[in-house]
Design an enzyme around this catalytic site. Structure first.
Site, PDB file in Angstrom:
ATOM      1  N   PHE A 186      40.209  40.179  -4.447  1.00 20.34           N
ATOM      2  CA  PHE A 186      39.974  40.433  -5.865  1.00 20.34           C
ATOM      3  C   PHE A 186      41.249  41.063  -6.415  1.00 20.34           C
ATOM      4  O   PHE A 186      41.814  41.970  -5.789  1.00 20.34           O
ATOM      5  CB  PHE A 186      38.785  41.376  -6.040  1.00 20.34           C
ATOM      6  CG  PHE A 186      38.362  41.548  -7.469  1.00 20.34           C
ATOM      7  CD1 PHE A 186      37.651  40.551  -8.107  1.00 20.34           C
ATOM      8  CD2 PHE A 186      38.706  42.686  -8.171  1.00 20.34           C
ATOM      9  CE1 PHE A 186      37.282  40.695  -9.425  1.00 20.34           C
ATOM     10  CE2 PHE A 186      38.337  42.838  -9.498  1.00 20.34           C
ATOM     11  CZ  PHE A 186      37.616  41.839 -10.135  1.00 20.34           C
ATOM     12  N   TYR A 220      27.243  48.399  -9.214  1.00 18.76           N
ATOM     13  CA  TYR A 220      26.564  47.739 -10.333  1.00 18.76           C
ATOM     14  C   TYR A 220      26.211  46.285 -10.056  1.00 18.76           C
ATOM     15  O   TYR A 220      25.656  45.605 -10.920  1.00 18.76           O
ATOM     16  CB  TYR A 220      27.416  47.831 -11.606  1.00 18.76           C
ATOM     17  CG  TYR A 220      28.869  47.436 -11.450  1.00 18.76           C
ATOM     18  CD1 TYR A 220      29.257  46.115 -11.391  1.00 18.76           C
ATOM     19  CD2 TYR A 220      29.853  48.417 -11.373  1.00 18.76           C
ATOM     20  CE1 TYR A 220      30.588  45.752 -11.246  1.00 18.76           C
ATOM     21  CE2 TYR A 220      31.187  48.082 -11.227  1.00 18.76           C
ATOM     22  CZ  TYR A 220      31.541  46.748 -11.171  1.00 18.76           C
ATOM     23  OH  TYR A 220      32.872  46.399 -11.021  1.00 18.76           O
ATOM     24  N   LYS A 221      26.514  45.799  -8.851  1.00 17.21           N
ATOM     25  CA  LYS A 221      26.145  44.422  -8.508  1.00 17.21           C
ATOM     26  C   LYS A 221      24.783  44.436  -7.806  1.00 17.21           C
ATOM     27  O   LYS A 221      23.754  44.642  -8.446  1.00 17.21           O
ATOM     28  CB  LYS A 221      27.234  43.784  -7.649  1.00 17.21           C
ATOM     29  CG  LYS A 221      28.612  43.707  -8.329  1.00 17.21           C
ATOM     30  CD  LYS A 221      29.615  43.011  -7.448  1.00 17.21           C
ATOM     31  CE  LYS A 221      31.042  43.149  -7.959  1.00 17.21           C
ATOM     32  NZ  LYS A 221      31.269  42.540  -9.269  1.00 17.21           N
ATOM     33  N   ASP A 237      36.553  46.305   1.372  1.00 17.14           N
ATOM     34  CA  ASP A 237      35.976  46.277   0.031  1.00 17.14           C
ATOM     35  C   ASP A 237      34.606  45.613   0.153  1.00 17.14           C
ATOM     36  O   ASP A 237      34.501  44.421   0.458  1.00 17.14           O
ATOM     37  CB  ASP A 237      36.889  45.494  -0.913  1.00 17.14           C
ATOM     38  CG  ASP A 237      36.375  45.464  -2.348  1.00 17.14           C
ATOM     39  OD1 ASP A 237      35.153  45.522  -2.547  1.00 17.14           O
ATOM     40  OD2 ASP A 237      37.197  45.349  -3.277  1.00 17.14           O
ATOM     41  N   ARG A 250      29.816  29.978 -10.294  1.00 15.81           N
ATOM     42  CA  ARG A 250      29.300  30.924  -9.308  1.00 15.81           C
ATOM     43  C   ARG A 250      27.848  31.261  -9.628  1.00 15.81           C
ATOM     44  O   ARG A 250      27.491  31.494 -10.781  1.00 15.81           O
ATOM     45  CB  ARG A 250      30.100  32.228  -9.313  1.00 15.81           C
ATOM     46  CG  ARG A 250      31.545  32.123  -8.910  1.00 15.81           C
ATOM     47  CD  ARG A 250      32.128  33.505  -8.606  1.00 15.81           C
ATOM     48  NE  ARG A 250      31.708  34.507  -9.576  1.00 15.81           N
ATOM     49  CZ  ARG A 250      31.861  35.816  -9.419  1.00 15.81           C
ATOM     50  NH1 ARG A 250      32.408  36.293  -8.318  1.00 15.81           N
ATOM     51  NH2 ARG A 250      31.475  36.663 -10.352  1.00 15.81           N
TER      52      ARG A 250
END
Length: 413
Positions: free
Chosen positions: A141, A235-236, A210, A387
């Site tokens: 990322f 928050y995912k 990560d 996605r």
């Protein structure tokens, strides 16, 4: 993908199968604990998890009573001061970390910076030669790459971007730390955390994982696999809300050597002593920096209540079943040649999302927008990837079938 005229192409067989799978779902009751609507299929929990129903009332109490009436007394009387470690231990359970090793605060980016710099400061090479190399996952990322490059400049290291498949061979006596994404944010590929951790350790280097796209989606086992440091957002799949604070894991035996590049007053051994020099606190509080974001931190704490009776093995089993079923439905509904999965078929190499590469250049964004218009929310990554994230606590098999059917309609036009 294949001709939609194949088995289940009419949809009847797949819809019946979805109903049967939902009826047998051990996690089906969890959906009621989230704010969702039956008109929309939400497959973007890998970007922002749905709102747990317990959060609004908890936040109202924090604002109205703890802040509104108790005010400053809430730092002690309402447990505000200890919240970063308390919530950290709850996340620790979900990532395989014993208490006292995980702290919540700041953003993932800030925690990556702390972890990478601290890992470099821990290292010394054979014969006293300093380790002066940072390896980074070449498909990382972007933020992780930016932060690692900045950490390299600040510590006098060189940085090398290496494909994850080559990382074990690339690490050597000059390597201080490797920074790796557990799940590739674009393709959904799950990397082998135990094997890579062991390979990096064999060279004497440290590793920072990560976990943004794996925490809350599958068992991780940080302690069991000897991971040095790890970071992740909340928050995912953890459903902590937009901008929820991230977490930082520092293995217990490394904590005395964790020399944070951001030694704020909250990480001081005597934070209210206001000494001119910094003396780091012991344990997980070393990872703190400044005043915690109490509103978002306590919203996250309330969101984590949904996990209290959840078995992560059941979460992983459902995740794989959902993604398997989506791939089968897409194979049946999407016209041949219009989209190809770039997500590994092997369960050991798959996270909790599926990425499809669309055949027609430039259509991913338009396709994603049209899906939203028709009630299917996923997202896209330029130039050609769609996605779809599958959150086992609330995604149903019926929704998966519907999403694939709508996708087939859109790509068939």
């Amino acid at each position: 993908m294949s001709d939609p005229g194949g088995t289940g192409g009419s949809g009847g067989g797949l819809r019946a199968e979805a109903a049967a799978l939902d009826a047998a779902d051990a996690l089906r009751a969890k959906r009621a604990e989230f704010v969702l609507d039956d008109d929309t299929v939400y497959l973007d929990g890998n970007s922002l998890g749905a709102l747990p129903r317990a959060v609004p009332a908890r936040l109202a109490d924090v604002v109205g009573r703890e802040w509104g009436r108790l005010r400053v007394r809430s730092w002690s009387e309402s447990g505000w001061w200890t919240a970063p470690e308390r919530v950290g231990d709850r996340i620790g359970r979900l990532v395989g970390a014993a208490p006292g090793q995980t702290v919540v605060g700041d953003s993932t980016s800030v925690n990556v910076f702390k972890a990478v710099v601290a890992a470099v400061r821990m290292g010394s090479g054979t014969g006293g030669r300093a380790r002066d190399e940072i390896l980074v996952d070449a498909a990382t990322f972007p933020t992780d790459g930016y932060i690692a490059a900045s950490a390299a400049r600040l510590t006098g290291c060189r940085i090398r971007a290496v494909p994850v498949g080559d990382l074990a061979a690339a690490a050597g006596p000059r390597t201080a730390v490797a920074v790796v994404n557990h799940v590739d944010y674009r393709t959904g590929r799950l990397h082998d955390l135990p094997a890579l951790t062991a390979a990096v350790h064999a060279t004497g280097a440290r590793i920072v994982w990560d976990l943004c796209h794996s925490a809350g989606a599958l068992p991780i086992g940080l302690d069991a696999h000897g991971v040095d440091l790890a970071v992740g957002c909340t928050y995912k799949y953890l459903n902590g809300g937009p901008g929820a604070p991230a977490f930082l894991y520092v293995r217990r035996d490394l904590q005395p050597r964790f020399d944070s590049p951001l030694p704020g007053w909250n990480s001081h051994a005597d934070p209210f002593g206001m000494a001119p020099d910094h003396t780091p606190a012991g344990g997980a509080p070393r990872g703190r920096v400044g005043t915690p974001d109490i509103l978002s931190l306590l919203a996250l704490e309330a969101a984590l209540d949904v996990w209290e009776d959840v078995d992560l093995a059941a979460v992983r089993a459902k995740s794989l079943a959902l993604t398997d079923f989506f791939l089968r439905c897409a194979e049946a509904y999407v016209p041949a040649g219009r989209a190809t999965s770039v997500t590994p078929a092997a369960h050991a190499e798959r996270g909790s999302q599926v990425a499809l590469k669309v055949a027609r250049a430039g259509t991913a964004a338009r396709t994603a927008a049209e899906l939203v218009r028709r009630g299917v929310v996923g997202d896209h990554r330029p130039p050609d990837l769609l996605r779809f994230g599958f959150t086992p606590l609330y995604t149903t098999f019926g929704e998966v079938e519907r999403a694939a059917r709508v996708l087939g309609d859109v790509l068939g036009e």
